[in-house]
Design an enzyme around this catalytic site. Structure first.
Site, PDB file in Angstrom:
ATOM      1  N   SER A   8       0.736  -1.203  -0.067  1.00  0.00           N
ATOM      2  CA  SER A   8      -0.047   0.060  -0.016  1.00  0.00           C
ATOM      3  C   SER A   8       0.776   1.086   0.033  1.00  0.00           C
ATOM      4  O   SER A   8       1.675   1.483   0.890  1.00  0.00           O
ATOM      5  CB  SER A   8      -0.832   0.075   1.240  1.00  0.00           C
ATOM      6  N   HIS A  33      -1.432  -1.460  -4.219  1.00  0.00           N
ATOM      7  CA  HIS A  33      -2.818  -1.045  -3.292  1.00  0.00           C
ATOM      8  C   HIS A  33      -2.650   0.412  -3.174  1.00  0.00           C
ATOM      9  O   HIS A  33      -2.005   0.875  -2.560  1.00  0.00           O
ATOM     10  CB  HIS A  33      -2.919  -1.626  -2.012  1.00  0.00           C
ATOM     11  N   ASP A  35      -4.905   3.482  -1.425  1.00  0.00           N
ATOM     12  CA  ASP A  35      -5.934   3.781  -0.519  1.00  0.00           C
ATOM     13  C   ASP A  35      -6.404   5.176  -0.745  1.00  0.00           C
ATOM     14  O   ASP A  35      -5.903   6.289  -0.528  1.00  0.00           O
ATOM     15  CB  ASP A  35      -5.451   3.567   0.995  1.00  0.00           C
ATOM     16  N   MET A  37      -8.971   7.948   0.267  1.00  0.00           N
ATOM     17  CA  MET A  37      -9.868   8.606   1.608  1.00  0.00           C
ATOM     18  C   MET A  37     -10.451   9.952   1.424  1.00  0.00           C
ATOM     19  O   MET A  37      -9.602  10.740   0.974  1.00  0.00           O
ATOM     20  CB  MET A  37      -8.895   8.385   2.858  1.00  0.00           C
ATOM     21  N   HIS A  66      -8.561   0.990  -3.290  1.00  0.00           N
ATOM     22  CA  HIS A  66      -9.445   0.727  -2.403  1.00  0.00           C
ATOM     23  C   HIS A  66     -10.161   2.235  -2.126  1.00  0.00           C
ATOM     24  O   HIS A  66      -9.707   2.898  -1.420  1.00  0.00           O
ATOM     25  CB  HIS A  66      -8.597   0.435  -1.213  1.00  0.00           C
ATOM     26  N   MET A  68     -12.654   4.389  -0.073  1.00  0.00           N
ATOM     27  CA  MET A  68     -12.899   4.581   1.303  1.00  0.00           C
ATOM     28  C   MET A  68     -13.454   5.979   1.364  1.00  0.00           C
ATOM     29  O   MET A  68     -12.939   7.102   2.069  1.00  0.00           O
ATOM     30  CB  MET A  68     -11.822   4.478   2.326  1.00  0.00           C
ATOM     31  N   MET A 137     -11.051  -5.637   6.332  1.00  0.00           N
ATOM     32  CA  MET A 137     -10.235  -4.765   7.020  1.00  0.00           C
ATOM     33  C   MET A 137      -9.936  -5.499   8.213  1.00  0.00           C
ATOM     34  O   MET A 137     -10.710  -6.054   9.099  1.00  0.00           O
ATOM     35  CB  MET A 137     -11.181  -3.138   7.409  1.00  0.00           C
ATOM     36  N   ASP A 175      -6.264  -6.298   5.109  1.00  0.00           N
ATOM     37  CA  ASP A 175      -5.861  -5.101   4.848  1.00  0.00           C
ATOM     38  C   ASP A 175      -5.635  -4.474   6.140  1.00  0.00           C
ATOM     39  O   ASP A 175      -6.767  -4.347   6.883  1.00  0.00           O
ATOM     40  CB  ASP A 175      -6.734  -4.210   4.087  1.00  0.00           C
TER      41      ASP A 175
END
Ligand code: DX5
Ligand code: ZN
Length: 232
Positions: A8, A33, A35, A37, A66, A68, A137, A175
């Site tokens: 990540s 990966h 992330d 957010m 991913h 979020m 998660m 993760d």
């Protein structure tokens, strides 16, 4: 089910992202990966499609995005255009999960459903046949460097059973808090894909860390296959 290591970038040096990804790639990373957010679904803010596009230019590995974020449907096309290969969305953010999974697949991408630690395995019961992968998660999302939640081990096993019952060989990705200590345990429990931020990019040598983690995961997966309980 083959093991994949997905470093990540959240834990990487953003001023040297290309070099960080290259080191992970040399260490055998199977995908990268990313992330995403929004400061609303999770308390932190990270990166968007621009960074996915930049990564797409420097690596040929699949980009595992991913999300979020609230209202992910609104942003999925931008991530697809930027070069995402897989997109996962949180069930907690979506009133129409089935539709969103179909939307991602319709764009030609792999679609994953993500569960927070407090979200039960059963929340995927009605879409267990529709997911390309499930992301569990193993920390509460929002930040890297948190401690693995041990309860996740039985959740991985339960998710494997749910997918198997649906006749779906979809991978289980985990993760949060995956490192040299936890990697074998999650794979033994049934995890196939491992996200690791801190353990790869905050180590002295990202290439060596990735290689070590992946080797431990492969060894644990071989043991799982050979175990008397069968593949799981
Ligand atoms: C947390 C993110 C994770 C995080 C993992 O919200 O989804 O991908 O980067 O970080 P580590 O491996 O440091 O726990
Ligand atoms: Zn993540």
């Amino acid at each position: 089910m083959s093991v994949r290591l997905a470093p990540s970038i959240l834990a990487a040096d953003f001023a040297a992202l290309g070099a960080s990804v290259a080191a992970a790639e040399r260490g055998g990373a199977d995908m990268i990966h990313v992330d995403v957010m929004d400061g609303r679904f999770v308390p932190n803010i990270s990166v968007g499609p621009l960074v996915v596009r930049a990564l797409r230019r420097v690596t040929s590995l699949p980009l595992d995005v991913h999300l979020m974020i609230e209202d992910p449907d609104r942003h999925i096309p931008a991530f697809a255009e930027a070069g995402a290969s897989l997109i996962s969305v949180h069930v907690e953010a979506l009133p129409h999960l089935h539709r969103t999974l179909a939307f991602i697949k319709g764009l030609g991408l792999k679609a994953g459903a993500v569960l927070n630690p407090s979200t039960p395995v059963g929340s995927l019961e009605e879409v267990a046949g529709d997911v390309d992968f499930v992301l569990l998660m193993t920390v509460n999302p929002g930040f890297g460097g948190q401690t693995f939640i041990p309860r996740s081990l039985s959740k991985i096993q339960a998710m494997r059973s749910l997918l198997d019952e649906a006749g779906n060989a979809a991978a289980i990705e985990v993760d949060g808090g995956i490192d040299d200590r936890t990697v074998s345990r999650v794979v033994a429990a049934g995890a196939d894909w491992l996200v690791a931020g801190t353990a790869v990019f905050r180590s002295d040598d990202a290439e060596a860390a990735a290689r070590r983690l992946r080797a431990a995961a492969v060894a644990a997966a071989q043991e799982r296959l050979a175990s008397p309980r069968g593949p799981r």
